[in-house]
Design an enzyme around this catalytic site. Sequence first.
Site, PDB file in Angstrom:
ATOM      1  N   LYS A  54     -27.066  73.313  23.196  1.00 21.79           N
ATOM      2  CA  LYS A  54     -27.289  72.032  23.850  1.00 21.79           C
ATOM      3  C   LYS A  54     -28.075  71.155  22.881  1.00 21.79           C
ATOM      4  O   LYS A  54     -29.291  71.248  22.764  1.00 21.79           O
ATOM      5  CB  LYS A  54     -28.059  72.222  25.166  1.00 21.79           C
ATOM      6  N   GLY A 114     -38.296  71.267  19.391  1.00 18.83           N
ATOM      7  CA  GLY A 114     -38.572  69.974  19.987  1.00 18.83           C
ATOM      8  C   GLY A 114     -40.052  69.817  20.272  1.00 18.83           C
ATOM      9  O   GLY A 114     -40.897  70.486  19.667  1.00 18.83           O
ATOM     10  N   SER A 115     -40.364  68.943  21.200  1.00 19.49           N
ATOM     11  CA  SER A 115     -41.759  68.610  21.478  1.00 19.49           C
ATOM     12  C   SER A 115     -42.472  69.751  22.197  1.00 19.49           C
ATOM     13  O   SER A 115     -41.860  70.556  22.903  1.00 19.49           O
ATOM     14  CB  SER A 115     -41.835  67.342  22.323  1.00 19.49           C
ATOM     15  N   THR A 116     -43.781  69.778  22.024  1.00 16.39           N
ATOM     16  CA  THR A 116     -44.592  70.789  22.697  1.00 16.39           C
ATOM     17  C   THR A 116     -44.522  70.620  24.208  1.00 16.39           C
ATOM     18  O   THR A 116     -44.467  71.617  24.947  1.00 16.39           O
ATOM     19  CB  THR A 116     -46.041  70.704  22.210  1.00 16.39           C
ATOM     20  N   GLY A 128     -41.349  72.063  25.327  1.00 18.14           N
ATOM     21  CA  GLY A 128     -41.413  73.497  25.069  1.00 18.14           C
ATOM     22  C   GLY A 128     -42.195  74.247  26.123  1.00 18.14           C
ATOM     23  O   GLY A 128     -41.823  75.362  26.519  1.00 18.14           O
ATOM     24  N   GLU A 164     -40.017  76.395  18.345  1.00 19.97           N
ATOM     25  CA  GLU A 164     -40.507  75.651  17.181  1.00 19.97           C
ATOM     26  C   GLU A 164     -40.843  74.261  17.681  1.00 19.97           C
ATOM     27  O   GLU A 164     -39.962  73.448  17.938  1.00 19.97           O
ATOM     28  CB  GLU A 164     -39.445  75.635  16.075  1.00 19.97           C
ATOM     29  N   CYS A 189     -41.314  67.456  11.931  1.00 14.68           N
ATOM     30  CA  CYS A 189     -42.495  68.086  12.529  1.00 14.68           C
ATOM     31  C   CYS A 189     -43.457  68.641  11.490  1.00 14.68           C
ATOM     32  O   CYS A 189     -44.635  68.840  11.775  1.00 14.68           O
ATOM     33  CB  CYS A 189     -42.066  69.187  13.496  1.00 14.68           C
ATOM     34  N   GLU A 229     -48.944  64.045  17.865  1.00 15.26           N
ATOM     35  CA  GLU A 229     -47.771  63.893  17.007  1.00 15.26           C
ATOM     36  C   GLU A 229     -47.065  62.576  17.340  1.00 15.26           C
ATOM     37  O   GLU A 229     -46.677  62.340  18.478  1.00 15.26           O
ATOM     38  CB  GLU A 229     -46.808  65.064  17.208  1.00 15.26           C
TER      39      GLU A 229
END
Length: 487
Positions: free
Chosen positions: A182, A235-237, A240, A257, A294, A392
């Site tokens: 995806k 992707g973003s924390t 995640g 990650e 990142c 970030e």
Amino acid sequence: MTTYGHWIDGSWHSPEKGHYPVVNPATEKVVGEAPEATPAEVALAVTAARAAQDGWSRTSPRERAAVLDRMADLINAHESELIPLLQAETGATLRLTSTVQVPVAADRFRRYAQGALEPAVIPLAPRTVQSSPLAPGGLIGAAAVRRPVGVVGCITSYNFPIVNLAGKVAPALAMGNTVVAKPAPQDPLCALALGPLLREAGLPDGVFNIVTGSGPDAGRALVEHPGVDMISFTGSTAVGKQIAETAGRSMKRTLMELGGKGAAIVLGDADEKTVKSAIGAVGSVWSFHSGQICTAPTRVLVHRSLYEKVVTGLTHYARALKVGDPVDNSTVVGPLISAAQRDRVEAYIAGARAEGARIAVGGTRPEIAPGFYVAPTLITDATPDMVVAREELFGPVVVALPFDDEDEAVRIANGTSYGLHDYVFSADTAHAWAFAARLRSGNVGVNTVQRHPETPFGGFKESGIGRDGGSFGLHAYSELQSLVWPS
């Protein structure tokens, strides 16, 4: 303009809910239309992957290697089609797309063609054990064997759509897993194009499937599906954490990650050559995909004795960069992925100004239209507790922070929730090596922002869970099974 379907069980699948537009970040024109997935279509893809998994897992490593090798050849053969499509949907510069996007995707399939042939058995020395009510004693042999996890859901980020996808799919397939991918909603078209290429490479139907969607629904359905054994996410924390919480309810394996707030730390012993190297490395935040990476060194921590020199060097560097049309080979800084991301980065810059920081370079929107551009921006007179120094941004923005001693540098570097990639610049590499041990970061570059493709890649703290890269990618997409027998 091309309209795509989902790639499920070796063929295109017309979406029930229709399509959504994919927009070129530089021209704001529609590149193509991607399919909008329903939970039922995600389930169809998972069912196809589940049905194909047993057969694919029992193919020989050489057969899997041959498929991955042919896929690398096919990506290279189709560069003339893939590069313009990928450039248009990502807004990356043509130079970046043609050197470190499409070719690197091919390289990753080639690497894991070799990986499929790496030994999966770890022999363990025989041990003598005493008799017990459990079993007779004697000499016992054992081995640990890497086995496929099963069906892997791969959810990828928008900055390097096919490189990131290849880095997940190739080791997963090499280990005998099947995949439902995806990609990010902003730029899924080139990822969709990989489906027919993998089929042409000889991959059996159902082993690789790809579904897309404009919002979170398709990814959520994939994570929740009981037929998925593992989720690999980049992707973003924030996202995640949501995925990890959902996956944890059914004890799915996860490889995460996530975000980063990389610190480039210029120690007080840095000589002229090292300072110049540090300036070039930090400048990559602006010159490499507009800071949409990142691992970027978006914070530069400089010993106070060198601070003004580094700030002056970065100021000159930023002002020399051409911002504009990413198809023009003289352009260095292209647009951000979307209007929403541009507005988000601009809000961070405005927030830094409101908190009392100084915008040394940039900070205003370039007079370029159409397109989602942010000028290379250098923020000084900031403090470590400011939002712009902690969160970030994912854009071409650098924050410069002075320090007086190395203990303070360590506190600042480790003072965010992230721990993905830091960098140390010193004239004494032994000193830098020792300093790196104090950094809570999964990766540390010494006097360089260059990467080594065989290192384990991942983060500490909220930058992720697990490691991939090189042979570690094979470990990430496998389970260990212990086998024990009497000798």
